[in-house]
Motif scaffolding. Structure first.
Motif, PDB file in Angstrom:
ATOM      1  N   SER A 157      -0.052  -2.393  -7.776  1.00 24.93           N
ATOM      2  CA  SER A 157       0.109  -3.071  -6.479  1.00 24.93           C
ATOM      3  C   SER A 157      -0.376  -2.226  -5.314  1.00 24.93           C
ATOM      4  O   SER A 157      -0.615  -2.767  -4.213  1.00 24.93           O
ATOM      5  N   ILE A 158      -0.574  -0.909  -5.525  1.00 22.15           N
ATOM      6  CA  ILE A 158      -1.029  -0.058  -4.422  1.00 22.15           C
ATOM      7  C   ILE A 158      -2.416  -0.475  -3.944  1.00 22.15           C
ATOM      8  O   ILE A 158      -2.782  -0.273  -2.783  1.00 22.15           O
ATOM      9  N   ALA A 159      -3.193  -1.073  -4.842  1.00 23.86           N
ATOM     10  CA  ALA A 159      -4.542  -1.523  -4.477  1.00 23.86           C
ATOM     11  C   ALA A 159      -4.513  -2.737  -3.559  1.00 23.86           C
ATOM     12  O   ALA A 159      -5.536  -3.084  -2.955  1.00 23.86           O
ATOM     13  N   ASN A 160      -3.382  -3.385  -3.442  1.00 23.26           N
ATOM     14  CA  ASN A 160      -3.272  -4.595  -2.622  1.00 23.26           C
ATOM     15  C   ASN A 160      -2.831  -4.317  -1.192  1.00 23.26           C
ATOM     16  O   ASN A 160      -2.690  -5.261  -0.398  1.00 23.26           O
ATOM     17  N   ILE A 161      -2.593  -3.060  -0.845  1.00 23.42           N
ATOM     18  CA  ILE A 161      -2.204  -2.715   0.525  1.00 23.42           C
ATOM     19  C   ILE A 161      -3.387  -2.985   1.457  1.00 23.42           C
ATOM     20  O   ILE A 161      -4.496  -2.490   1.218  1.00 23.42           O
ATOM     21  N   PRO A 162      -3.225  -3.765   2.502  1.00 21.81           N
ATOM     22  CA  PRO A 162      -4.344  -4.086   3.415  1.00 21.81           C
ATOM     23  C   PRO A 162      -4.934  -2.817   4.032  1.00 21.81           C
ATOM     24  O   PRO A 162      -4.200  -1.911   4.436  1.00 21.81           O
ATOM     25  N   ASP A 163      -6.258  -2.779   4.092  1.00 20.49           N
ATOM     26  CA  ASP A 163      -6.945  -1.600   4.635  1.00 20.49           C
ATOM     27  C   ASP A 163      -7.208  -1.796   6.126  1.00 20.49           C
ATOM     28  O   ASP A 163      -7.878  -2.754   6.525  1.00 20.49           O
ATOM     29  N   LYS A 164      -6.689  -0.887   6.921  1.00 23.18           N
ATOM     30  CA  LYS A 164      -6.873  -0.930   8.376  1.00 23.18           C
ATOM     31  C   LYS A 164      -7.707   0.231   8.899  1.00 23.18           C
ATOM     32  O   LYS A 164      -7.846   0.407  10.110  1.00 23.18           O
ATOM     33  N   MET A 165      -8.298   1.041   7.992  1.00 24.20           N
ATOM     34  CA  MET A 165      -8.951   2.284   8.399  1.00 24.20           C
ATOM     35  C   MET A 165     -10.393   2.084   8.888  1.00 24.20           C
ATOM     36  O   MET A 165     -10.918   2.903   9.609  1.00 24.20           O
TER      37      MET A 165
END
Length: 552
Positions: A157-165
């Motif tokens: 599930s860590i891959a599903n964290i939205p990327d804001k970078m």
């Protein structure tokens, strides 16, 4: 309020003690952290240094620093040969530049006082500290990427964290979380005293090479025999003059990328039992271990092209890609978890040995009354977070730019230090004079600054400064860009020559005209172990004479 400030000031002041444990004053150029290492802490043997340099190259960045040549069009073996050639030169320069540290057990910032002056040495110290902090940040980015792969193998599930970078960052939002966790792990290990890190050096070599060899075996087996061999023997995608300049560039990039190692040599060599214990590790172990790591890195990169049809220059991206989609199996996850965890461990100690320790020495030397090496470690850790290093490693081109951009400053410093120790001082340093700025001090020069060193530094940096600006984004002619490929050797040789000429024209106080003045070894007069060490040396020498007599 005043009393609280006074108590705070008293708390921040570094407390000094002599070898007998008696308190002694600490001034603006001296504290116990940057004094010559006492005999009891000279615990690193010849074996330690041989293993240390194997350990120093055992990091993730070295796996893909050589394969970046493949990314730009060189064959695998051309990229490896370029890297190896430059690192042979780097090993020799480390032995030369670190000799003063090995003999007198002093760190780089104190060694600089002999040539730059008691106060002038603050500039090269600050310069090198900045580079160590940046490199520490780079290692932290790699550590975060390693930790992310490990956590991804366990928690999908860590891959599903939205990327804001954003696209300019080498880290996603999930990896930024890993960066913070890795940073805390790194800080925890900074509490271990440096003389007691020998076992960590040995463990790192075993852990790193076991994981890397496992990754090579696994990825090569996945790539398929014929496809993998075809990738290994693939021709260069560049030809003619462009290829010649690319080879030239990567040869000297192999040297320039070791600029911090060359500068850091004295910091690590000061823990040696005997001055010559460091030589084999630098001259042989360092380039040979770099060669092995480069071969392994390029084998991994070649396997990636066979598996995915594209060259993946970062082994960490490769590991993560091996868990994409249908590849997210229990076997792949277990393999990626173990390999990435080993890389996390290796990266932690790469950052400590190669960046935290040098930066700690430098920062302590900048403000000895308030900062010890231990405090310097944590200041380095905080600053390496603050510089946002995740923007340095987003592509191979940016990584190369980073490696090459800082070389002109470190090369000039190295040239001056080598000239001063071997030709001006001829191996002799007045250690007490290095820790004072009194007018009668041998290294006082002009108000604490040596004009000869700064003139040499400016002249050495000047020819390459246009190329440096080009690396930072300023447009420059093609000739300037190509001349910058040899910025490191050019800066070193120019600084060496100009400094020597300046000393011939106006000889500094204490300049030795002839002979070699280096002692057999150095001990501080009040070191309680001094007498015991001298007795041991005398017994060993006597045994040698007796053995020689028997042979005769």
């Amino acid at each position: 309020m005043t009393s609280k400030l006074l108590r705070l000031h008293e708390t921040l002041l570094v407390k000094g003690v002599d070898h007998d444990g008696v308190p002694r004053p600490v001034d603006m150029l001296d504290n116990d952290s940057i004094r010559p290492v006492p005999v009891k802490d000279r615990t690193w043997s010849q074996l330690t240094y041989i293993v240390f340099w194997w350990s120093a190259t055992a990091n993730v960045s070295n796996l893909y620093s050589a394969s970046t040549g493949m990314a730009l069009g060189l064959t695998m073996w051309e990229a490896i040969a370029c890297s190896f050639g430059g690192q042979i030169l780097a090993g020799l320069l480390m032995a030369l530049n670190g000799r003063g540290g090995a003999m007198y057990r002093i760190p780089f910032p104190v060694l600089c006082r002999s040539s730059f002056g008691s106060w002038g040495a603050l500039w090269p110290t600050f310069n090198r500290a900045a580079m160590s902090i940046v490199w520490n940040g780079v290692n932290s980015v790699q550590g975060a990427q390693c930790l992310y792969v490990f956590l991804h193998a366990i928690f999908p599930s860590i891959a599903n964290i939205p990327d804001k970078m954003g696209s300019k960052s080498a880290l996603t939002s999930a990896q930024m979380m890993c960066f913070f966790i890795y940073w805390l792990i790194n800080c925890a290990f900074l509490f271990v005293p440096v003389p007691k890190m020998k076992s960590l050096v040995y463990a790192k070599v075993v852990v790193y090479f076991a994981a890397t060899l496992a990754m090579v075996g696994w990825t090569v087996s996945l790539s398929g025999g014929s496809s993998f061999l075809a990738t290994l023997h693939a021709p260069s995608t560049v030809q003619g003059t462009e290829k010649s300049y690319l080879i030239f560039k990567f040869f000297f990039l192999g040297l320039a990328s070791c600029g911090t190692f060359i500068s850091n040599a004295a910091d690590m060599q000061r823990y040696a039992r005997k001055p010559n214990d460091v030589l084999i590790g630098q001259i042989i172990s360092f380039p040979v271990s770099n060669l092995l790591v480069a071969i392994l890195g390029n084998l991994i990169a070649a396997a990636s092209k066979s598996i995915f049809g594209e060259l993946i220059w970062s082994p960490l991206n490769f590991l993560d890609k091996l868990m994409d989609g249908e590849r997210y199996t229990s076997g792949n996850r277990a393999a990626c978890a173990f390999i990435s965890l080993a890389f996390v461990y290796s990266t932690v100690f790469s950052a400590i040995f190669e960046n935290s320790i040098p930066a700690g020495n430098d920062i302590a030397a900048l403000m000895p009354r308030y900062i010890t090496i231990k405090r310097g470690f944590f200041i380095c850790a905080v600053l390496s977070y603050a510089i946002c290093p995740w923007y340095l490693l987003s592509t191979a081109a940016i990584f190369i730019t980073f490696l090459s951009s800082y070389q002109i400053f470190l090369s000039a410093i190295a040239g001056i230090l080598i000239c001063d120790y071997y030709l001006i001082r001829r191996g002799y340093l007045n250690i007490p004079a290095l820790y004072t700025a009194r007018p009668e001090s041998l290294y006082r020069y002009l108000y604490g600054f040596n004009p000869r060193a700064f003139i040499a530094y400016i002249i050495a940096v000047a020819p390459n400064f246009y190329g440096f600006l080009n690396q930072m984004g300023v447009k420059a002619p093609l000739g300037i860009q190509r001349f910058y490929y040899i910025a490191y050797p050019t800066g070193l040789l120019v600084a060496f020559g100009v400094y020597y000429f300046g000393c011939l024209v106006s000889a500094p106080e204490g300049m030795e005209k002839s002979g070699w003045k280096e002692p057999k070894d150095y001990y501080e007069e009040d070191d309680p172990m001094r007498g015991e060490s001298l007795v041991i040396e005398g017994v060993e020498a006597e045994k040698g004479v007796m053995a020689a007599s028997k042979e005769v």
